[in-house]
Motif scaffolding. Sequence first.
Motif, mmCIF file in Angstrom:
data_model
loop_
_atom_site.group_PDB
_atom_site.id
_atom_site.type_symbol
_atom_site.label_atom_id
_atom_site.label_comp_id
_atom_site.label_asym_id
_atom_site.label_seq_id
_atom_site.Cartn_x
_atom_site.Cartn_y
_atom_site.Cartn_z
ATOM 1 N N ARG A 99 0.908 -1.091 0.194
ATOM 2 C CA ARG A 99 0.047 0.038 0.057
ATOM 3 C C ARG A 99 0.897 1.328 -0.102
ATOM 4 N N CYS A 106 -7.796 3.040 -3.345
ATOM 5 C CA CYS A 106 -8.033 1.831 -3.715
ATOM 6 C C CYS A 106 -9.486 1.547 -4.059
ATOM 7 N N ALA A 107 -9.833 1.235 -5.508
ATOM 8 C CA ALA A 107 -11.089 1.272 -5.958
ATOM 9 C C ALA A 107 -11.933 0.117 -5.642
ATOM 10 N N SER A 108 -11.527 -0.845 -4.850
ATOM 11 C CA SER A 108 -12.296 -1.805 -4.311
ATOM 12 C C SER A 108 -12.915 -1.570 -2.777
ATOM 13 N N CYS A 146 -4.457 1.430 -8.487
ATOM 14 C CA CYS A 146 -4.204 0.413 -7.494
ATOM 15 C C CYS A 146 -4.202 -1.106 -7.936
ATOM 16 N N CYS A 148 -4.175 -3.974 -6.265
ATOM 17 C CA CYS A 148 -4.312 -4.964 -5.036
ATOM 18 C C CYS A 148 -5.272 -6.168 -5.546
ATOM 19 N N CYS A 151 -8.244 -5.028 -7.021
ATOM 20 C CA CYS A 151 -8.411 -4.065 -8.100
ATOM 21 C C CYS A 151 -7.585 -4.592 -9.556
#
Length: 308
Positions: A99, A106-108, A146, A148, A151
């Motif tokens: 991160r 973060c889009a999620s 992002c 992750c 994402c």
Amino acid sequence: MQTKLIIHPDEMSKQWVDVAKKNNIDVIGIHSVGNVNAHINLKNDLDLFQTKQYKSAVDYANLSGIKVEYEIHAVSYLLPRELFLTHPEYFRADENGVRMQNLNFCASNAEALEIIANNAVTLAEKLYGSTNNYFFWTDDIKNSYCKCEKCKNFSPSDQNLILMNAIIKKMREKDKNAKIAFLAYYDTVNLPKKVTPEKGVFLEYAPYERDLYAPASAVGEKEVELIKKLIEFFGKENSCVLEYWYDNSYFSGYKKPPKKLVVNNSIIKEDVQFYLNLGFENVSSFACFLGQDYRELYGEPDFSALKK
Ligand SMILES: [Zn+2]
């Protein structure tokens, strides 16, 4: 067609409004300086928007029939960076899943989207004299979306649209006519694939990576096809192109003193036609570094190519 010129906050003045009026410009856009310090620049500009001098220039514009809008890289401001200390999961992950405190989100993460959307509603209220068209852009540093686990299958354009959807849904709870731009530009220039726009999201296309010394029509077939698809996807309503014809900050290498702006009126007129033929409703251009200091050095810039 609506025409808009976009300037820096400290350049906003009654003189600028007079120049806009003389050239039948419909909207003055106020643009805080972007880059990695966008959130700090915006904080400072919000203080400026409260000053008497700034407000009276905006009032003068509105009384002259010229609208004012704000076009800002706002995400680092809307998701306060301090939250990283307690909620790193709100922030983007890099390619190693780590991160990162700087840039985007973060889009999620539903809570992150909620915070950004709530703060966008508050920010909108601080934009003095604004129409209800909003331009709250993501951070524009390459490769800052992002990656992750959740994402990584969403492209930068998908992530951008997820956020714009979250913001406009929240804004429309208060103002059902609010609209928000999806900035198709740089990492987000491609068509979103997994997300569709909510009501109130419109297309703003900025051809930053094109050769700014050649006509827009020279972008090539592939780019033209992309533009057509973007317009089809987002719809024509409110669609606008964001050009660099008068972006004297760009042509001055983002350093003061400003250089003398060289405009090619025949190319600009041709470009406008090119964009209208593709289906755009409105055209706008950055026009930064053309304020009082510019006028003292070189006189008034020539915007006659945008006259209707
Ligand atoms: Zn994520």
